[in-house]
Design a protein around this motif. Structure first.
Motif, mmCIF file in Angstrom:
data_model
loop_
_atom_site.group_PDB
_atom_site.id
_atom_site.type_symbol
_atom_site.label_atom_id
_atom_site.label_comp_id
_atom_site.label_asym_id
_atom_site.label_seq_id
_atom_site.Cartn_x
_atom_site.Cartn_y
_atom_site.Cartn_z
ATOM 1 N N VAL A 83 0.840 -1.205 0.000
ATOM 2 C CA VAL A 83 0.000 0.000 0.000
ATOM 3 C C VAL A 83 0.871 1.249 0.000
ATOM 4 O O VAL A 83 0.608 2.211 -0.731
ATOM 5 N N TYR A 84 1.929 1.227 0.796
ATOM 6 C CA TYR A 84 2.776 2.415 0.899
ATOM 7 C C TYR A 84 3.613 2.623 -0.359
ATOM 8 O O TYR A 84 3.669 3.727 -0.904
ATOM 9 N N LYS A 85 4.265 1.613 -0.864
ATOM 10 C CA LYS A 85 5.171 1.769 -2.008
ATOM 11 C C LYS A 85 4.431 1.991 -3.320
ATOM 12 O O LYS A 85 4.918 2.700 -4.199
ATOM 13 N N TRP A 86 3.295 1.362 -3.478
ATOM 14 C CA TRP A 86 2.563 1.517 -4.722
ATOM 15 C C TRP A 86 1.638 2.717 -4.701
ATOM 16 O O TRP A 86 0.946 2.973 -5.682
ATOM 17 N N GLU A 87 1.597 3.415 -3.604
ATOM 18 C CA GLU A 87 0.787 4.621 -3.438
ATOM 19 C C GLU A 87 -0.647 4.398 -3.929
ATOM 20 O O GLU A 87 -1.156 5.100 -4.800
ATOM 21 N N ILE A 88 -1.260 3.398 -3.353
ATOM 22 C CA ILE A 88 -2.622 3.041 -3.745
ATOM 23 C C ILE A 88 -3.594 4.157 -3.388
ATOM 24 O O ILE A 88 -4.522 4.467 -4.140
ATOM 25 N N TYR A 89 -3.393 4.779 -2.241
ATOM 26 C CA TYR A 89 -4.268 5.872 -1.817
ATOM 27 C C TYR A 89 -3.600 7.203 -2.124
ATOM 28 O O TYR A 89 -2.394 7.358 -1.970
ATOM 29 N N THR A 90 -4.390 8.186 -2.529
ATOM 30 C CA THR A 90 -3.831 9.490 -2.896
ATOM 31 C C THR A 90 -3.836 10.474 -1.733
ATOM 32 O O THR A 90 -3.155 11.491 -1.807
ATOM 33 N N ASP A 91 -4.576 10.193 -0.686
ATOM 34 C CA ASP A 91 -4.600 11.100 0.459
ATOM 35 C C ASP A 91 -3.264 11.046 1.184
ATOM 36 O O ASP A 91 -2.772 9.977 1.548
ATOM 37 N N SER A 92 -2.679 12.211 1.388
ATOM 38 C CA SER A 92 -1.351 12.251 2.006
ATOM 39 C C SER A 92 -1.391 11.787 3.465
ATOM 40 O O SER A 92 -0.467 11.123 3.925
ATOM 41 N N TRP A 93 -2.455 12.122 4.193
ATOM 42 C CA TRP A 93 -2.515 11.703 5.597
ATOM 43 C C TRP A 93 -2.647 10.189 5.727
ATOM 44 O O TRP A 93 -2.124 9.571 6.639
ATOM 45 N N LEU A 94 -3.378 9.577 4.748
ATOM 46 C CA LEU A 94 -3.532 8.132 4.749
ATOM 47 C C LEU A 94 -2.218 7.441 4.406
ATOM 48 O O LEU A 94 -1.854 6.422 5.007
ATOM 49 N N MET A 95 -1.472 8.031 3.466
ATOM 50 C CA MET A 95 -0.173 7.463 3.107
ATOM 51 C C MET A 95 0.813 7.582 4.271
ATOM 52 O O MET A 95 1.621 6.689 4.501
ATOM 53 N N GLU A 96 0.726 8.679 5.018
ATOM 54 C CA GLU A 96 1.588 8.823 6.207
ATOM 55 C C GLU A 96 1.236 7.770 7.252
ATOM 56 O O GLU A 96 2.123 7.209 7.900
ATOM 57 N N ALA A 97 -0.047 7.509 7.400
ATOM 58 C CA ALA A 97 -0.478 6.485 8.353
ATOM 59 C C ALA A 97 0.030 5.116 7.928
ATOM 60 O O ALA A 97 0.508 4.329 8.772
ATOM 61 N N PHE A 98 -0.042 4.797 6.630
ATOM 62 C CA PHE A 98 0.481 3.521 6.159
ATOM 63 C C PHE A 98 2.001 3.447 6.299
ATOM 64 O O PHE A 98 2.560 2.387 6.571
#
Length: 141
Positions: free
Chosen positions: A51-66
């Motif tokens: 999830v983190y490396k492939w940047e599945i989600y575009t929300d920056s806060w969600l990516m920080e959480a992952f």
């Protein structure tokens, strides 16, 4: 599975064979739990990594959480793998062998075994005496 098979065997046999079947069952459960722990921590690490490396989600806060979850999962995975490997290899925990002195044989069974050994009905010559002979006979039945 194998745990059920060992439980069934423990119900059917007695003496040393029963003690060994119960011991093997306990050890097998322990090893399966350790392997599951390694598998679960590795899977969690892989999921958060993907999830983190492939940047599945575009929300920056969600990516920080992952990203934070990935860092925590990585540490848990390393620690869990190291602990389970140390336990399975015997560095942290060594299973005790089944204790023969705790095996109880009934008097009638002991008398049967003595008469069986005296009758010479076995194909091999027994060199063991007393309780050792009875325990051996129980084991090989």
């Amino acid at each position: 599975g194998l745990v059920t098979l060992l439980s069934q065997e423990a119900k059917l046999v007695h003496g040393a064979a029963r003690a060994e079947a119960l011991w093997a069952r306990r050890l097998l459960i322990y090893e399966v739990v350790a392997c599951l722990a390694v598998g679960i921590t590795g899977t969690l690490r892989w999921v958060t990594y993907v999830v983190y490396k492939w940047e599945i989600y575009t929300d920056s806060w969600l990516m920080e959480a992952f990203h934070e979850c990935y860092i925590i999962d990585r540490q848990i995975d390393f620690l869990g793998t190291a602990m389970c490997t140390a336990m399975l290899s015997g560095l942290l925990w060594q299973p005790t062998e089944p204790r023969v002195d705790k095996i109880s044989t009934s008097r009638s069974h002991g008398q049967r075994m003595q008469s069986y050994a005296r009758s010479g009905s076995s194909g091999t010559r027994l060199t063991l005496t007393g309780d050792a002979r009875l325990l051996w006979q129980d084991k090989v039945e």
